[in-house]
Design a protein around this motif. Structure first.
Motif, PDB file in Angstrom:
ATOM      1  N   LYS A  30       0.837  -1.195   0.000  1.00  0.00           N
ATOM      2  CA  LYS A  30       0.000   0.000   0.000  1.00  0.00           C
ATOM      3  C   LYS A  30       0.872   1.245   0.000  1.00  0.00           C
ATOM      4  O   LYS A  30       0.550   2.244  -0.648  1.00  0.00           O
ATOM      5  N   CYS A  69      -6.741   1.498  10.309  1.00  0.00           N
ATOM      6  CA  CYS A  69      -7.225   1.944   9.003  1.00  0.00           C
ATOM      7  C   CYS A  69      -7.361   0.776   8.050  1.00  0.00           C
ATOM      8  O   CYS A  69      -6.492  -0.092   7.979  1.00  0.00           O
ATOM      9  N   ASP A  79      -8.395   1.550   4.798  1.00  0.00           N
ATOM     10  CA  ASP A  79      -8.106   2.124   3.488  1.00  0.00           C
ATOM     11  C   ASP A  79      -7.417   3.472   3.673  1.00  0.00           C
ATOM     12  O   ASP A  79      -7.638   4.168   4.665  1.00  0.00           O
ATOM     13  N   ARG A  85      -6.135   6.874   1.088  1.00  0.00           N
ATOM     14  CA  ARG A  85      -6.024   7.408  -0.278  1.00  0.00           C
ATOM     15  C   ARG A  85      -5.700   8.893  -0.213  1.00  0.00           C
ATOM     16  O   ARG A  85      -5.852   9.537   0.826  1.00  0.00           O
ATOM     17  N   PHE A 141      -4.831  -4.854   3.292  1.00  0.00           N
ATOM     18  CA  PHE A 141      -4.292  -4.565   1.959  1.00  0.00           C
ATOM     19  C   PHE A 141      -3.647  -5.797   1.354  1.00  0.00           C
ATOM     20  O   PHE A 141      -2.958  -6.554   2.029  1.00  0.00           O
TER      21      PHE A 141
END
Lengths: 262, 321
Positions: free
Chosen positions: B25, B119, B121, B123, B161
């Protein structure tokens, strides 16, 4: 042994329907039942057991609304000696760091050997407040404690890791431990305890009592900002079998047999 | 040059999977942010780890110190406070594991970094870092942003991830350990394995797992009967072990066992992620739960929304017929 236990009033949501409120940043609370955070209950029990063994006192502290008195009274009924509630409209929207800061201000002048708190709150799941509080108080800490033994000024803790593994650590007191569920068997409050609790005092402190400014707490004091809540997107949906128990069970057995599972 | 830093988590001679998940990630975020990816490896005699990690990051900072032989959050915090102050990475990723939970909140507080935990995700949106985390046992997702800060920290959920094979040729750089004395306020003593129970559920083809929905210990006999009728073994979620109704070797989940049977029946289990992570690899998953919104139905192949006390006896009847 002087012990402080940090507790939180949370909604029971494991078996309840959770609905996001219109503002998109909170959940509907109307139909939810509130109680002490499960892990905090285990922390309280651990404190009471230590008090039974070593003498001393247990003080329960919470950051919450007036309704949190229910949780504090229950702590007192089970055997806590004192309770402190930190309440102020301006605390609303505080992130984990600010919550720890509030607790720090209330606790730093107390005389304590040990601070216990649940490892995680079931509502926000931050898993952060306890350890942050330890840092602010400048005391060592350990997390996910499954077993706690104290000899003199040293604690021996078993901390839960992943996959059934545990690690044993030795920590000097005063220290803070976040407690994992299952460490003990929490007691129920007795009727006598409940009656006695009604007469015990709950100290209430607000923003001014803690000596903090408005800009240090709430949303303005927080470094993590909540933008919105949303229902997790569903990647997979189970094929739901409909019908009466006799029908669905027959259907299920049929499916499992045809797929060669049984 | 902006830097994204990933803390390597290793234990007993192995780099844990979550490290590679974070590096995967991290590489994606580094691309989005125009940054370099650095991994920080703390330990003793970890040269072979550094070699492996150099395939995954642009840089591997290695802090070698005998005092770092076994993970100790106190020691890690002292090293990282120095390292992060020097390197000033825009973002630091630490696993939301037991180790990471012991370390990140106090480290972030010491350095004054905003920290978002667990977390699932991450971005970049309009140059801003957005994190997604869960609340209310996974029933709600929360999108959070970080108050203006040159440095941020996140803890990352294990398994969130995917791992994407590293193909870099990063530099390995030694970072001198700032530790001067033995740390005695907190000491690692030893690891303790869970005692093996009488049944190894990881070897079973058919598992019938029970959760809070069973309500009372006495009702477990119903589950045992179902397991028997199916030719399987009984397992459970955490609350059942916490209550002392079944021994811990029956627990499926993040802090228990990971199982991949042909058939996994989840009875009265809501499906919190800590449990799901231990059974989602099962071939066929069947869930029975009263709550139609229970997260377990998002991982099950077949579901029955109903009262287990009505459905399970019927199932037993059909199977014994």
């Amino acid at each position: 042994m002087e012990i402080v236990v940090c507790v939180k009033r949370v909604p029971e949501t494991a078996e309840a329907e959770v609905v996001i409120a219109e503002d998109g940043r909170s959940i509907e609370e109307r139909d939810l039942v509130f109680d002490i955070n499960e892990a905090d209950n285990y922390a309280l029990e651990e404190a009471l057991l230590l008090k039974e063994k070593f003498g001393g006192s247990v003080t329960a502290v919470t950051v919450g609304p007036e309704k949190a008195d229910d949780v504090l009274r229950m702590c007192l009924a089970k055997g806590a000696d004192k309770a402190i509630r930190l309440t102020d409209e301006r605390f609303k929207g505080s992130d984990a760091y600010v919550t720890a800061l509030l607790l720090y201000r209330a606790i730093r002048d107390l005389d304590f050997d040990l601070i216990l708190t649940g490892c995680m709150a079931s509502d926000d799941g931050y898993t952060q407040v306890g350890v942050t509080l330890a840092e602010l108080l400048d005391i060592p800490h350990a997390v996910y404690v499954k077993k706690l033994e104290i000899e003199g000024q040293v604690a021996k803790v078993h901390c839960e890791l992943e996959g059934g593994l545990e690690e044993v650590m030795e920590v000097k007191l005063p220290a803070l431990f976040t407690i994992q569920t299952g460490i003990n068997e929490p007691r129920y409050a007795s009727l006598l305890g409940i009656r006695k609790a009604m007469r015990k005092e709950i100290e209430v402190l607000n923003l001014d009592d803690l000596g903090l400014g408005e800009e240090e707490v709430g949303e303005s004091g927080s470094k993590i900002e909540l933008r919105r809540l949303f229902i997790p997107p569903v990647e997979k949906e189970a094929e739901i079998l409909e019908g009466k128990p006799e029908e669905v069970s027959a259907r299920l057995v049929e499916i499992l047999k045809s797929e060669g599972v049984i | 040059m902006k830097e994204i830093l990933v803390l390597v988590e290793h234990r007993r001679g192995e780099i844990r999977d979550v490290t590679f998940e974070m590096l995967s990630k991290g590489r994606e975020l580094a691309g989005e942010m125009g940054a370099e990816l650095t991994s920080a490896l703390l330990g003793y005699d970890v040269g072979s780890f550094a070699e492996e990690l150099s395939k995954w990051a642009d840089r591997v900072l290695v802090v070698e110190d005998e005092k770092l032989k076994d993970f100790n959050a106190e020691a890690y915090q002292r090293v990282l406070a120095t390292l992060l102050s020097k390197r000033q990475p825009a973002l630091t990723l630490i696993a939301h594991s037991s180790f990471g939970t012991d370390l990140a909140p106090s480290l972030a507080a010491e350095l004054g970094f905003p920290l978002a935990t667990d977390c699932i995700d991450l971005r970049v949106e309009d140059g801003e870092l957005i994190a997604v985390r869960q609340m209310y046992g996974g029933k709600v997702n929360a999108e959070v942003s970080f108050r203006q800060a040159p440095q941020r920290m996140v803890t990352v959920r294990q398994g969130a991830f995917p791992i994407e094979e590293g193909q870099r040729a990063g530099q390995i750089v030694a970072f001198p350990s700032p530790l001067t004395e033995e740390i005695d306020i907190k000491r690692f003593i030893e690891y303790v394995e869970a005692a093996p129970g009488e049944v190894d559920i990881t070897q079973a083809d058919i598992i019938v797992a029970v959760g809070r929905g069973i309500k009372e210990k006495e009702n477990l006999s119903l589950i045992e009967e179902l397991a028997e009728a199916l030719g399987g073994v009984v397992a459970c979620s955490r609350p059942i072990v916490d209550a002392g109704w079944l021994p811990s070797d029956r627990q499926v989940g993040q802090s228990g066992k990971t199982v991949k049977p042909k058939l996994y029946m989840a009875i009265g289990i809501s499906g919190a992620f800590q449990h799901i992570i231990g059974m989602k690899g099962s071939d066929t998953i069947v869930a029975i739960n009263k709550d139609p919104n229970a997260p377990i139905f998002h991982v099950a192949d077949y579901g029955i929304v109903g009262d287990l006390f009505d459905v399970v006896p019927e199932l037993i009847k059909r199977l014994k017929a």
